[in-house]
Design an enzyme around this catalytic site. Structure first.
Site, PDB file in Angstrom:
ATOM      1  N   LYS A  76      91.329  49.752  12.431  1.00 49.34           N
ATOM      2  CA  LYS A  76      90.484  51.052  12.539  1.00 49.34           C
ATOM      3  C   LYS A  76      91.177  52.039  11.683  1.00 49.34           C
ATOM      4  O   LYS A  76      90.491  52.971  10.924  1.00 49.34           O
ATOM      5  CB  LYS A  76      90.763  51.675  13.784  1.00 49.34           C
ATOM      6  CG  LYS A  76      89.829  51.024  14.815  1.00 49.34           C
ATOM      7  CD  LYS A  76      88.735  50.398  14.573  1.00 49.34           C
ATOM      8  CE  LYS A  76      87.787  49.458  15.892  1.00 49.34           C
ATOM      9  NZ  LYS A  76      88.676  48.458  16.389  1.00 49.34           N
ATOM     10  N   TYR A 290      83.553  42.065  28.267  1.00 53.00           N
ATOM     11  CA  TYR A 290      84.262  43.150  27.245  1.00 53.00           C
ATOM     12  C   TYR A 290      85.476  43.446  28.151  1.00 53.00           C
ATOM     13  O   TYR A 290      85.286  43.978  29.257  1.00 53.00           O
ATOM     14  CB  TYR A 290      83.457  44.272  26.799  1.00 53.00           C
ATOM     15  CG  TYR A 290      84.446  45.232  26.098  1.00 53.00           C
ATOM     16  CD1 TYR A 290      84.484  45.103  24.620  1.00 53.00           C
ATOM     17  CD2 TYR A 290      85.243  46.258  26.601  1.00 53.00           C
ATOM     18  CE1 TYR A 290      85.361  45.827  23.918  1.00 53.00           C
ATOM     19  CE2 TYR A 290      86.032  46.928  25.630  1.00 53.00           C
ATOM     20  CZ  TYR A 290      86.047  46.877  24.679  1.00 53.00           C
ATOM     21  OH  TYR A 290      87.179  47.476  23.897  1.00 53.00           O
ATOM     22  N   TYR A 316      90.544  41.836  21.981  1.00 55.55           N
ATOM     23  CA  TYR A 316      89.753  41.536  20.646  1.00 55.55           C
ATOM     24  C   TYR A 316      90.618  40.183  19.981  1.00 55.55           C
ATOM     25  O   TYR A 316      90.027  39.011  19.769  1.00 55.55           O
ATOM     26  CB  TYR A 316      89.929  42.787  19.549  1.00 55.55           C
ATOM     27  CG  TYR A 316      89.097  43.772  20.102  1.00 55.55           C
ATOM     28  CD1 TYR A 316      87.707  44.104  19.803  1.00 55.55           C
ATOM     29  CD2 TYR A 316      89.547  44.909  20.882  1.00 55.55           C
ATOM     30  CE1 TYR A 316      86.891  45.058  19.966  1.00 55.55           C
ATOM     31  CE2 TYR A 316      88.809  46.056  21.156  1.00 55.55           C
ATOM     32  CZ  TYR A 316      87.566  46.100  20.742  1.00 55.55           C
ATOM     33  OH  TYR A 316      86.959  47.318  21.158  1.00 55.55           O
TER      34      TYR A 316
HETATM   35  C1  LIG Z   1      88.053  47.287  17.020  1.00 60.25           C
HETATM   36  C2  LIG Z   1      88.775  46.148  17.178  1.00 60.25           C
HETATM   37  C3  LIG Z   1      88.027  44.997  16.545  1.00 60.25           C
HETATM   38  C4  LIG Z   1      86.798  45.053  16.244  1.00 60.25           C
HETATM   39  O1  LIG Z   1      86.441  45.636  15.110  1.00 60.25           O
HETATM   40  P1  LIG Z   1      84.888  46.170  14.832  1.00 60.25           P
HETATM   41  O2  LIG Z   1      84.891  46.879  13.709  1.00 60.25           O
HETATM   42  O3  LIG Z   1      84.651  47.164  16.068  1.00 60.25           O
HETATM   43  O4  LIG Z   1      83.883  45.119  14.888  1.00 60.25           O
HETATM   44  C5  LIG Z   1      88.883  43.800  16.543  1.00 60.25           C
HETATM   45  N1  LIG Z   1      90.297  43.722  17.099  1.00 60.25           N
HETATM   46  C6  LIG Z   1      90.897  44.991  17.269  1.00 60.25           C
HETATM   47  C7  LIG Z   1      92.070  44.818  17.801  1.00 60.25           C
HETATM   48  C8  LIG Z   1      90.308  46.245  17.579  1.00 60.25           C
HETATM   49  O5  LIG Z   1      90.753  47.207  17.758  1.00 60.25           O
END
Ligand SMILES: *Cc1c(COP(=O)(O)O)cnc(C)c1O
Length: 364
Positions: A76, A290, A316
């Site tokens: 991010k 999720y 993720y």
């Molecule tokens: C937000 C996030 C993602 C996914 O990225 P997007 O741009 O939302 O698809 C992947 N890995 C981590 C650790 C994240 O925080």
């Protein structure tokens, strides 16, 4: 090799000079957009030799976007470089955003707001129903609060965009200038951060003399993949990009990514077209939903911690890795030689899931 092995086109290889030239052009286009430096960039690109040896297939590399530096890092940060600059340009004094309870996006946004002297309101949606006090208060939530953000909770299925708008209205009527960052920072402004990452990685590969065949990463709110698709298209890269889904089914995920990639390309203003077949997501590793752990995720997180000394996360990057490892084992990548896994960060969430990994206790 399995039936769905990727067939690589014997395309005319792009010369290093041409790649460098296209990257330079793209950085000139990107320089039109306001950006505030928040990350430690470029992030390293490193081989994972013990993992590669264990899998006995292609050489696997890791692009360390977990090392962006902002409040323990993550993907991010790159998006926020453009989003926070836009907020500043609009004279905002307060940032509003939303995410799941253990949102890495919320944590990095809270840190960015702190660094830029803005207030931050975070709305957390309870998508898992977990009651473990660590899940509710530790990990990312602890860090949100340490960064001074105002944190409030909402139930599963709440219309989070409507909730953010309501908070914005309230703040406006109190004389503040709020700026809403969408969940995951995923809009064309945020995605510019990953257009920039595609450029950075392409240049890095040239400098290392490395031909990257595939790039794999976890995909959720879609800004990361949309930015990468757009950036790779801009530098005419033939890297096979694959997102591993963490929430939505494949068709929906690909549609989201394609839609945002097209809007991101339009924002660049160069007439770049995004073909539908440049967008690929594999959503077979989501499991029950999720943020809900899977056996494959647990195995992948433990394997990488034990063999590479690297930390991934349960929501993720752990599911993304599970997908990568399983697909390599199934021969999905055919005769590809170099695969990069984009480490999007998230290990702060581990502290919200302490009971998940079936770890042995102390020995005497
Ligand atoms: C937000 C996030 C993602 C996914 O990225 P997007 O741009 O939302 O698809 C992947 N890995 C981590 C650790 C994240 O925080």
């Amino acid at each position: 090799m399995s039936e769905d092995t990727v067939m690589t086109q014997p395309a005319e290889a792009q010369s290093p000079e041409m790649t460098k030239g296209l990257c330079k052009e793209l950085s000139i286009v990107l320089a039109k957009f306001p950006r505030v430096r928040l990350g430690h960039l470029p992030t390293p690109l490193e081989p994972m030799d013990r993992l590669s040896e264990m899998l006995g297939g292609p050489r696997i590399w890791v692009k360390r976007d977990d090392c962006t530096g902002l409040s323990s890092g993550g993907n991010k940060t790159r998006k926020l470089e453009y989003l926070m600059a836009d907020a500043q340009a609009q004279g905002a004094d307060t940032i509003i955003t939303q995410g799941a309870t253990q949102s890495n996006h919320a944590r990095q946004t809270a840190a960015a707001a702190a660094k830029l002297g803005m207030a931050c309101h975070i709305l957390l949606e309870d998508r898992t129903g977990f009651n473990d006090p660590n899940y509710i208060l530790n990990g990312n939530v602890l860090m949100d609060r340490l960064h001074g953000a105002t944190v409030s909770k909402r139930g599963d299925g709440t219309d989070m965009n409507a909730e953010m708008d309501a908070v914005a209205e309230k703040l406006k009527s109190d004389g503040h200038k709020p700026y809403v960052v969408p969940g995951g920072g995923s809009n064309p402004i945020g995605a510019l951060g990953y257009v920039n990452c595609a450029r950075e990685l392409s240049e890095q590969a040239v400098d290392l003399g490395l031909k990257i065949d595939a790039l794999v990463h976890a995909t959720g709110s879609s800004g990361t993949q949309a930015g990468l698709v757009t950036g790779l298209a801009a530098v005419q890269s033939d890297i096979h990009l694959l997102g591993i889904g963490v929430r939505a089914p494949q068709e929906k995920q690909e549609q989201m990514v394609w839609d945002l990639a097209q809007r991101t390309a339009a924002k660049l203003g160069t007439g770049l077209e995004i073909d539908r077949d440049m967008v690929r997501a594999n959503c077979d590793y989501v499991g029950p939903g999720y943020g809900l752990p899977t056996e494959g995720m647990k195995m992948a997180v433990r394997l990488l911690a034990e063999t590479e000394g690297l930390l991934f996360d349960p929501v993720y990057s752990g599911k993304g890795l599970d997908g990568l490892i399983d697909l390599v084992r199934k021969g999905h990548f055919g005769d590809m030689e170099n695969i990069v896994f984009l480490h999007t960060g998230g290990s702060a969430a581990l502290f919200g899931y302490p009971e998940t990994f079936d770890l042995p206790g102390y020995t005497n």
